[in-house]
Design an enzyme around this catalytic site. Structure first.
Site, PDB file in Angstrom:
ATOM      1  N   TYR A  18      11.023 -24.940  21.955  1.00  0.00           N
ATOM      2  CA  TYR A  18      10.319 -23.673  22.156  1.00  0.00           C
ATOM      3  C   TYR A  18       8.821 -23.928  22.324  1.00  0.00           C
ATOM      4  O   TYR A  18       8.253 -24.793  21.661  1.00  0.00           O
ATOM      5  CB  TYR A  18      10.496 -22.764  20.943  1.00  0.00           C
ATOM      6  CG  TYR A  18      11.922 -22.334  20.681  1.00  0.00           C
ATOM      7  CD1 TYR A  18      12.568 -21.462  21.550  1.00  0.00           C
ATOM      8  CD2 TYR A  18      12.598 -22.798  19.563  1.00  0.00           C
ATOM      9  CE1 TYR A  18      13.872 -21.055  21.302  1.00  0.00           C
ATOM     10  CE2 TYR A  18      13.906 -22.396  19.306  1.00  0.00           C
ATOM     11  CZ  TYR A  18      14.530 -21.523  20.181  1.00  0.00           C
ATOM     12  OH  TYR A  18      15.810 -21.131  19.927  1.00  0.00           O
TER      13      TYR A  18
ATOM     14  N   LYS B  62      11.346 -25.623 -13.287  1.00  0.00           N
ATOM     15  CA  LYS B  62      11.349 -24.308 -12.634  1.00  0.00           C
ATOM     16  C   LYS B  62      11.704 -24.420 -11.158  1.00  0.00           C
ATOM     17  O   LYS B  62      11.574 -25.489 -10.566  1.00  0.00           O
ATOM     18  CB  LYS B  62       9.980 -23.651 -12.805  1.00  0.00           C
ATOM     19  CG  LYS B  62       8.846 -24.386 -12.118  1.00  0.00           C
ATOM     20  CD  LYS B  62       7.484 -23.824 -12.532  1.00  0.00           C
ATOM     21  CE  LYS B  62       6.364 -24.521 -11.827  1.00  0.00           C
ATOM     22  NZ  LYS B  62       5.082 -24.328 -12.527  1.00  0.00           N
TER      23      LYS B  62
HETATM   24  C1  LIG Z   1       4.483 -25.528 -12.994  1.00  0.00           C
HETATM   25  C2  LIG Z   1       3.810 -25.605 -14.283  1.00  0.00           C
HETATM   26  C3  LIG Z   1       3.631 -26.852 -14.913  1.00  0.00           C
HETATM   27  C4  LIG Z   1       3.986 -28.170 -14.268  1.00  0.00           C
HETATM   28  O1  LIG Z   1       3.029 -28.519 -13.310  1.00  0.00           O
HETATM   29  P1  LIG Z   1       3.021 -29.946 -12.577  1.00  0.00           P
HETATM   30  O2  LIG Z   1       1.753 -29.964 -11.841  1.00  0.00           O
HETATM   31  O3  LIG Z   1       4.210 -29.953 -11.679  1.00  0.00           O
HETATM   32  O4  LIG Z   1       3.121 -30.976 -13.631  1.00  0.00           O
HETATM   33  C5  LIG Z   1       3.069 -26.837 -16.184  1.00  0.00           C
HETATM   34  N1  LIG Z   1       2.694 -25.687 -16.776  1.00  0.00           N
HETATM   35  C6  LIG Z   1       2.827 -24.487 -16.191  1.00  0.00           C
HETATM   36  C7  LIG Z   1       2.383 -23.253 -16.899  1.00  0.00           C
HETATM   37  C8  LIG Z   1       3.384 -24.410 -14.921  1.00  0.00           C
HETATM   38  O5  LIG Z   1       3.514 -23.214 -14.326  1.00  0.00           O
END
Ligand SMILES: *Cc1c(COP(=O)(O)O)cnc(C)c1O
Length: 373
Positions: A260, A36
């Site tokens: 800055y 994702k």
């Molecule tokens: C993002 C996500 C994962 C993966 O999580 P990690 O900690 O990166 O392994 C697994 N399941 C769901 C539902 C997620 O949203």
């Protein structure tokens, strides 16, 4: 690339991490590679392509858009959208053969109707809440909901899953979630409601709780290795480097300030390098005066605030560093290493945020090359 800021992704290390996952799970356990948000900033297409060649079982994405993007790029693997989507978009799940997460009856009914129209049975995964408190009904209140979906003829209850909020920090809570999930699955089984896939483990859940593997795991972070894992996970490798170059150097006299806010004022004469990276690239402003970078064989501290496109670095009296030298913001040089989790510690955030916010404008180089396709 004229402005020198780039990301290198080591696909051999990704392969190592993927094979590590295969090694710690049983043969019957399937892997949903969580890709994702552009594969946590690594770039979804090259990462998915490599994982596809390694025989990944399924991709987990954050949105329907990402699923369609993968389909349009030619990926044939199952794709599970790890979120709820408005029912007005249900047709795209059918059209693109994307597996939906179901948390509402209305959505399931709409999907069922669309699947019926074209004479298919569409797979879905039911999400139940056992303690994450994000999506899905509380598992104890889910029974009727699931029973109703079970009765929809053109929906296939392929999977059921839940998610851990404290896999890294609370053994008791996570343990009780695994137990609750297991009991709930058995309760459903007694009523003749079964699922091909049962899953709950994210990366840390997978590493720390073999009992949480069921017959599917959903690792993200372990594929990318943005931090040091303890125990079994200690062989996981980071796969991403963020690099830039020195574009200017000048001698500061005592009292001269950098950036800055004038939060860095030279106490003594020193050399200050300007480096071509900034918060617009995803190098957080909150690293101001806190982070270190690697140039040649040493760490150097930031001097003052991170700008939109620049940072300043205190070189001390290192006259051997010149314009054009490489600067490692995340990555390794000899024995020196900066991990995404180091930036996260300095910026008081988590490695997930550091990685997933690296600007998609930054050129990403994948090694070894994925060619020929
Ligand atoms: C993002 C996500 C994962 C993966 O999580 P990690 O900690 O990166 O392994 C697994 N399941 C769901 C539902 C997620 O949203």
């Amino acid at each position: 690339m004229i402005r020198p800021v780039w990301i290198e992704v080591d696909l051999k290390a990704l392969e190592h991490n993927f094979k590590f996952i295969r090694k710690i799970i049983k043969n019957n356990v399937k892997i949903v590679a969580t890709v994702k948000q552009s594969a946590y900033g690594h770039g979804i297409i090259p990462i998915a392509r490599k994982l596809s060649r390694l025989g990944v079982d399924c991709f987990g994405v954050a949105s329907l858009e990402e699923a369609i993007f993968l389909r349009d790029a030619g990926f044939k693997e199952p794709i599970l959208v790890l979120s709820a989507v408005f029912e007005s978009y249900a047709e795209y799940f059918v059209k693109y053969k994307v597996t939906a997460t179901v948390v509402s009856l209305d959505f399931a009914r709409r999907l069922d109707k669309l699947a019926k129209k074209i004479g298919v049975v569409h797979p879905v995964h039911i999400y139940v809440d056992t303690g994450m408190g994000r999506l899905g009904h509380y598992y104890k209140d889910s029974f009727e909901f699931i029973e109703k979906i079970k009765n929809l003829k053109n929906i296939f209850l392929e999977g059921i899953y839940t998610h851990f909020p404290v896999a890294d920090s609370d053994l008791n809570f996570t343990g009780s979630q695994i137990k609750a999930f297991n009991e709930f699955i058995n309760l459903l089984k007694n009523k003749a409601i079964t699922f091909k896939y049962r899953h709950c483990a994210n990366s840390i859940g997978m590493l720390n709780y073999p009992k949480a593997h069921f017959n599917m795991v959903r690792p993200g972070l372990v594929l990318y290795g943005g931090m040091k894992f303890k125990g079994v996970g200690s062989s996981v490798l980071p796969i991403l480097s963020l690099k830039s170059k020195v574009i200017f150097i000048k001698r500061f006299k005592p009292g001269m300030s950098a950036s800055y806010g004038r939060n860095f004022v030279a106490k003594k004469a020193t050399l200050i390098a300007t480096v071509s990276v900034g918060y617009a690239d995803g190098y957080p402003w909150s690293l101001s005066n806190k982070a270190k970078v690697i140039i040649k064989d040493a760490f150097f501290p930031l001097a003052g605030n991170v700008c939109m496109d620049h940072i300043m670095v205190d070189l001390g009296n290192r006259r051997d560093i010149s314009v054009g030298d490489d600067v490692i913001l995340i990555g390794k040089s000899g024995k020196l290493e900066i991990m995404a989790s180091d930036l996260a510690d300095w910026a008081q955030t988590i490695p997930y945020e550091i990685m997933s916010r690296l600007s998609l404008k930054i050129q990403r180089d994948y090694k070894p090359s994925l060619l020929p396709y």
